[in-house]
Structure formats: structure tokens, C-alpha cells
Design an enzyme around this catalytic site. Structure first.
Site, mmCIF file in Angstrom:
data_model
loop_
_atom_site.group_PDB
_atom_site.id
_atom_site.type_symbol
_atom_site.label_atom_id
_atom_site.label_comp_id
_atom_site.label_asym_id
_atom_site.label_seq_id
_atom_site.Cartn_x
_atom_site.Cartn_y
_atom_site.Cartn_z
ATOM 1 N N ASN A 9 -132.090 -23.383 -65.774
ATOM 2 C CA ASN A 9 -131.327 -24.513 -66.321
ATOM 3 C C ASN A 9 -130.921 -25.402 -65.159
ATOM 4 O O ASN A 9 -130.024 -25.061 -64.387
ATOM 5 C CB ASN A 9 -130.084 -23.958 -67.055
ATOM 6 C CG ASN A 9 -129.150 -25.066 -67.513
ATOM 7 O OD1 ASN A 9 -129.518 -26.243 -67.529
ATOM 8 N ND2 ASN A 9 -127.934 -24.697 -67.873
ATOM 9 N N LYS A 11 -129.504 -28.242 -65.267
ATOM 10 C CA LYS A 11 -128.301 -29.034 -65.574
ATOM 11 C C LYS A 11 -128.534 -30.511 -65.195
ATOM 12 O O LYS A 11 -129.659 -30.984 -65.290
ATOM 13 C CB LYS A 11 -127.082 -28.445 -64.868
ATOM 14 C CG LYS A 11 -126.930 -26.944 -65.115
ATOM 15 C CD LYS A 11 -125.610 -26.399 -64.691
ATOM 16 C CE LYS A 11 -125.606 -24.892 -64.883
ATOM 17 N NZ LYS A 11 -124.312 -24.282 -64.755
ATOM 18 N N HIS A 94 -124.603 -23.948 -74.680
ATOM 19 C CA HIS A 94 -124.212 -23.571 -73.313
ATOM 20 C C HIS A 94 -122.695 -23.756 -73.173
ATOM 21 O O HIS A 94 -122.117 -24.655 -73.778
ATOM 22 C CB HIS A 94 -124.968 -24.441 -72.301
ATOM 23 C CG HIS A 94 -124.786 -23.964 -70.888
ATOM 24 N ND1 HIS A 94 -123.679 -24.277 -70.145
ATOM 25 C CD2 HIS A 94 -125.557 -23.168 -70.104
ATOM 26 C CE1 HIS A 94 -123.778 -23.696 -68.946
ATOM 27 N NE2 HIS A 94 -124.920 -23.025 -68.904
ATOM 28 N N GLU A 96 -120.965 -25.085 -70.994
ATOM 29 C CA GLU A 96 -120.555 -26.441 -70.576
ATOM 30 C C GLU A 96 -120.578 -27.397 -71.770
ATOM 31 O O GLU A 96 -119.754 -28.296 -71.868
ATOM 32 C CB GLU A 96 -121.473 -26.922 -69.434
ATOM 33 C CG GLU A 96 -121.134 -26.218 -68.133
ATOM 34 C CD GLU A 96 -122.297 -26.044 -67.174
ATOM 35 O OE1 GLU A 96 -123.308 -26.747 -67.315
ATOM 36 O OE2 GLU A 96 -122.183 -25.175 -66.282
ATOM 37 N N GLU A 164 -123.675 -15.086 -71.328
ATOM 38 C CA GLU A 164 -123.220 -15.703 -70.081
ATOM 39 C C GLU A 164 -121.689 -15.660 -70.023
ATOM 40 O O GLU A 164 -121.023 -16.569 -70.537
ATOM 41 C CB GLU A 164 -123.676 -17.161 -70.022
ATOM 42 C CG GLU A 164 -125.169 -17.346 -70.066
ATOM 43 C CD GLU A 164 -125.587 -18.646 -69.416
ATOM 44 O OE1 GLU A 164 -126.360 -18.587 -68.467
ATOM 45 O OE2 GLU A 164 -125.107 -19.715 -69.835
ATOM 46 N N GLY A 170 -121.743 -19.813 -62.146
ATOM 47 C CA GLY A 170 -121.509 -20.664 -60.984
ATOM 48 C C GLY A 170 -120.404 -20.172 -60.060
ATOM 49 O O GLY A 170 -119.831 -20.945 -59.295
ATOM 50 N N SER A 210 -124.607 -16.376 -62.207
ATOM 51 C CA SER A 210 -124.778 -16.058 -60.781
ATOM 52 C C SER A 210 -125.922 -15.086 -60.510
ATOM 53 O O SER A 210 -125.815 -14.203 -59.651
ATOM 54 C CB SER A 210 -123.458 -15.526 -60.187
ATOM 55 O OG SER A 210 -122.456 -16.514 -60.278
ATOM 56 N N GLY A 231 -128.895 -20.715 -63.471
ATOM 57 C CA GLY A 231 -128.436 -22.073 -63.191
ATOM 58 C C GLY A 231 -128.750 -22.456 -61.751
ATOM 59 O O GLY A 231 -129.876 -22.818 -61.409
HETATM 60 C C1 PEP Z 1 -125.722 -21.321 -66.293
HETATM 61 O O1 PEP Z 1 -125.090 -22.348 -66.117
HETATM 62 O O2 PEP Z 1 -126.316 -21.110 -67.352
HETATM 63 C C2 PEP Z 1 -125.751 -20.349 -65.210
HETATM 64 C C3 PEP Z 1 -126.108 -19.126 -65.495
HETATM 65 O O3 PEP Z 1 -125.388 -20.794 -63.974
HETATM 66 P P1 PEP Z 1 -125.425 -19.971 -62.593
HETATM 67 O O4 PEP Z 1 -126.712 -19.211 -62.543
HETATM 68 O O5 PEP Z 1 -125.322 -21.006 -61.533
HETATM 69 O O6 PEP Z 1 -124.248 -19.034 -62.624
#
Ligand code: PEP
Length: 251
Positions: A9, A11, A94, A96, A164, A170, A210, A231
Site C-alpha cells: 500500500n 498510500k 483501511h 486511515e 492491522e 507505521g 510494521s 505500508g
Molecule cells: C498500512 O498502512 O496498511 C501498514 C501496514 O503500514 P506499515 O506497514 O507502514 O505499518
């Protein structure tokens, strides 16, 4: 047997030129890996150029969101109808989208239905907050969120669910593989109860939060984890390719 799935993703990152370059790099670095379904979800404006650049490769393209109506007075939105034929996957719900743009479970459910109707596989995101985890009730809360987000869903066999936890996105503080497995095992069991063992067996479950090349394998080794939604680490072709490699040949 479910095929491992790794989804990037991106973003709101990369302009069109950067996006096409990154997509080609990922494709080149992973072209020999055919036992993992590989997907990148770039910004909307780069979907078409990337799709053209990746023609004939095994790297798939997905959307980060969609609007469930086919067309209409929804300024700034991109409809499921516009994405149909362009993408095979779409992330819906998601955190966000839920937290910054106020998407409710009902909205997410309408997107899941719309995606399925247009032959786009929805990647439905769910996860608990820090407070919800601390309450000791995370599993029940996530299951409630999931079933509310799947309200009206008819096509259970093409479903992808990404767990998630908000505290892991993040933050560099990934969930432990054991916590992720506990949640995802419960999700699979709940889907079996709701929609039958065929749906449970077909359900692809991704962990997100992460994920990096250093910890990816520990998630992929868990019984109910079929892959990852990535992400930050998906913005590096080398790092994302290494994560994809970790999904190969997991017993
Ligand atoms: C995400 O935003 O879906 C995500 C998993 O981000 P990250 O891998 O940066 O934690």
C-alpha cells in the site's frame, strides 16, 4: 491450499514517474517468484501507466479505495465502475480511511459489495486501537467490526481480510506473531461459523503493521496468516521484494 499474498500500500506517495519506476523495479526483482501473489496499490493517477508498464508481468495492481456508486455527484471520488478492468484488488476500510475520512462500517460494507459485483477482490481492513487491546476485549471487538464491515456480503470465497492493529501501523512496533495468529485464527473460525468451512478455507488472511523483511517470515509461518499488507516498506523495491521472497516456500 491458499497461495501466499503480499500487498504493498503506497498510500499518498510517489508521482507518476516515480510510481512507474518503482513498479518496474519490484517487478524485475520478483519476476522469478511465482508461488506468491504479488500486488502493489499505487495512487489512482498512476494505476493506468503502471498497468501498461507491467503488461505481461506477474505483478498485479490494486486500488487503495473505491466509491461504491458507479457514477454521480461525488466530487473527487473514483468509482468502482472506473476501476473495473483496471485493478483486480482494492483495499477497503483501511484505518486511515476510517479514522481520517470518517468511514463507517456501513460504508465499508457497501464498498465490499460493490467491489465483488465488479469482480474486484476486496481487501477488508480491520484492527483494534491501543485502548481496545488494553481492554482485553480486542478479539471480540475486531470480529464485530469485521462482520459489520461484511454486512450484505454474498461472495465469501474471494474475500481477503487484513488484520492491522492500529498500534502497529507505521510505528515500528509490529504485533508479535503469536498475537497476530491468535486474532487471525479467531477470525477464520468466525468466518467458518458464519459462512461455512469452504469460505473459511478460501479466506486469505493478511497481517499488516510494521512488516519488514526482518520480521515477515515469523508472520508467514503462522497457521492462519497467508501474507501481509505492507505500508512503509513497500516504498522500497528491495525491501518489498525481500518481504515477498519470505512468503515463498513456507510450510
Ligand atoms: C498500512 O498502512 O496498511 C501498514 C501496514 O503500514 P506499515 O506497514 O507502514 O505499518
Amino acid at each position: 491450499m491458499r497461495m501466499p499474498l503480499v500487498v504493498g500500500n503506497w498510500k499518498m506517495n510517489t508521482n507518476v514517474e516515480q510510481a512507474v519506476g518503482l513498479a518496474k523495479e519490484v517487478s524485475d526483482l520478483t519476476h522469478a517468484i511465482d508461488q506468491v501473489t504479488k500486488v502493489i496499490c499505487p495512487p489512482y493517477v498512476s494505476l493506468e501507466p503502471i498497468k501498461k508498464a507491467l503488461a505481461g508481468t506477474k505483478l498485479h495492481v490494486g486500488a487503495q479505495n473505491l466509491h461504491p456508486e458507479p457514477s454521480g455527484a461525488f466530487t473527487g471520488e473514483v468509482s468502482v465502475h472506473m476501476l473495473s478492468g483496471l485493478v483486480e484488488f482494492a483495499i477497503v476500510g483501511h484505518s486511515e480511511r476510517r479514522n481520517i475520512f470518517g468511514e463507517s462500517d456501513d460504508t465499508v460494507a457497501s464498498k465490499v459489495i460493490a467491489a465483488a459485483a465488479h469482480k474486484i477482490r476486496p481487501i477488508v481492513c480491520v484492527g483494534e486501537s491501543t485502548n481496545q487491546r488494553d481492554s482485553g476485549n480486542a478479539i471480540d471487538l475486531v470480529k464485530q467490526q469485521l462482520f459489520a464491515s461484511l454486512n450484505g456480503c454474498q461472495d465469501w470465497t474471494r474475500l481477503i481480510v487484513a488484520y492491522e492493529p492500529l498500534w502497529a501501523i507505521g510505528t515500528d512496533k509490529a504485533a508479535s506473531p503469536e498475537i497476530a495468529q491468535e486474532m487471525m485464527g479467531s477470525i477464520r473460525k468466525a468466518i467458518v461459523s458464519k459462512a461455512g468451512s469452504r469460505a473459511g478455507e478460501a479466506l486469505t488472511l493478511l497481517y499488516g503493521g510494521s512488516v519488514k523483511s526482518g520480521n515477515a517470515r515469523s508472520f508467514f509461518e503462522q497457521q492462519d496468516i497467508d501474507g501481509a499488507l505492507v505500508g512503509g516498506s513497500s516504498l522500497s523495491a528491495v525491501e518489498f521484494s525481500e518481504i515477498i521472497k519470505r512468503a515463498e516456500h513456507v510450510d
